[in-house]
Enzyme design. Structure first.
Site, short mmCIF file in Angstrom:
data_model
loop_
_atom_site.label_atom_id
_atom_site.label_comp_id
_atom_site.label_asym_id
_atom_site.label_seq_id
_atom_site.Cartn_x
_atom_site.Cartn_y
_atom_site.Cartn_z
N GLU A 183 0.77 -1.25 -0.33
CA GLU A 183 0.19 0.42 0.06
C GLU A 183 0.70 1.24 0.03
O GLU A 183 2.04 1.42 1.09
CB GLU A 183 -0.78 -0.10 0.69
CG GLU A 183 -1.89 -0.64 1.83
CD GLU A 183 -3.28 -1.14 0.31
OE1 GLU A 183 -4.02 0.05 -0.23
OE2 GLU A 183 -3.69 -1.91 -0.57
N GLU A 230 -2.52 2.86 10.00
CA GLU A 230 -2.96 3.07 8.37
C GLU A 230 -2.97 1.46 8.13
O GLU A 230 -3.99 1.03 7.28
CB GLU A 230 -1.84 3.12 8.15
CG GLU A 230 -1.48 3.12 6.30
CD GLU A 230 -2.40 4.67 6.19
OE1 GLU A 230 -3.38 4.22 4.80
OE2 GLU A 230 -2.56 5.09 5.82
N GLU A 271 -10.46 -1.71 4.48
CA GLU A 271 -10.88 -0.75 3.12
C GLU A 271 -11.19 -2.44 2.28
O GLU A 271 -11.48 -2.61 1.08
CB GLU A 271 -9.81 0.12 2.17
CG GLU A 271 -9.92 1.32 3.60
CD GLU A 271 -8.88 2.59 2.52
OE1 GLU A 271 -8.78 2.18 1.78
OE2 GLU A 271 -9.08 3.46 2.29
#
Length: 133
Positions: free
Chosen positions: A35, A76, A83
């Site tokens: 990511e 995060e 997500e």
């Protein structure tokens, strides 16, 4: 009973469970590095955590500086997990999916603001100490 869906991790005990859990954690960190946001934060972490030992005047300050950077990375990772779970449900737009992603993003923002505040306060103290000589 269908044995296809049995989670082997739940059957493990003791050191075997710990070793496998550690492996899963490493897989999660590896996935996080895919990511872009987490990768940027990881690179900043490599610089900022050693810097915390130079800026911090006591173990409490060092812990606050380093800990605030780690909190950003933790949040995060949690946001990325949220997500991913939402994306697994399907690509179609839904108000609750958007809300979940927005809340995760807000949590990341707040963790960054917290870390930035801690670092600015510590840097201001360093500058104040340096200029007082």
């Amino acid at each position: 009973m269908n044995n296809e869906h049995i989670n082997l991790q739940k059957q493990r005990r003791g050191l075997d469970r710990i070793v496998h859990a550690f492996g899963y954690s490493l897989q999660g960190l590896k996935a996080g590095m895919q990511e872009p946001a987490f990768k940027q934060e990881a690179y900043l972490c490599i610089v900022m955590i050693p810097l915390a030992f130079f800026i911090g005047k006591s173990w409490v300050e060092i812990a606050l500086l380093a800990g605030s950077v780690m909190i950003v990375m933790i949040v995060e990772l949690l946001n990325t997990g949220l997500e991913s779970a939402i994306d697994r449900i399907g690509p179609q737009w839904h108000d609750l999916s958007k809300r979940c992603k927005d809340l995760g993003s807000a949590a990341v923002l707040l963790s960054i603001v917290l870390s930035l505040g801690i670092w600015l306060a510590a840097l201001a103290e360093c500058v104040k100490t340096y200029l007082s000589f």
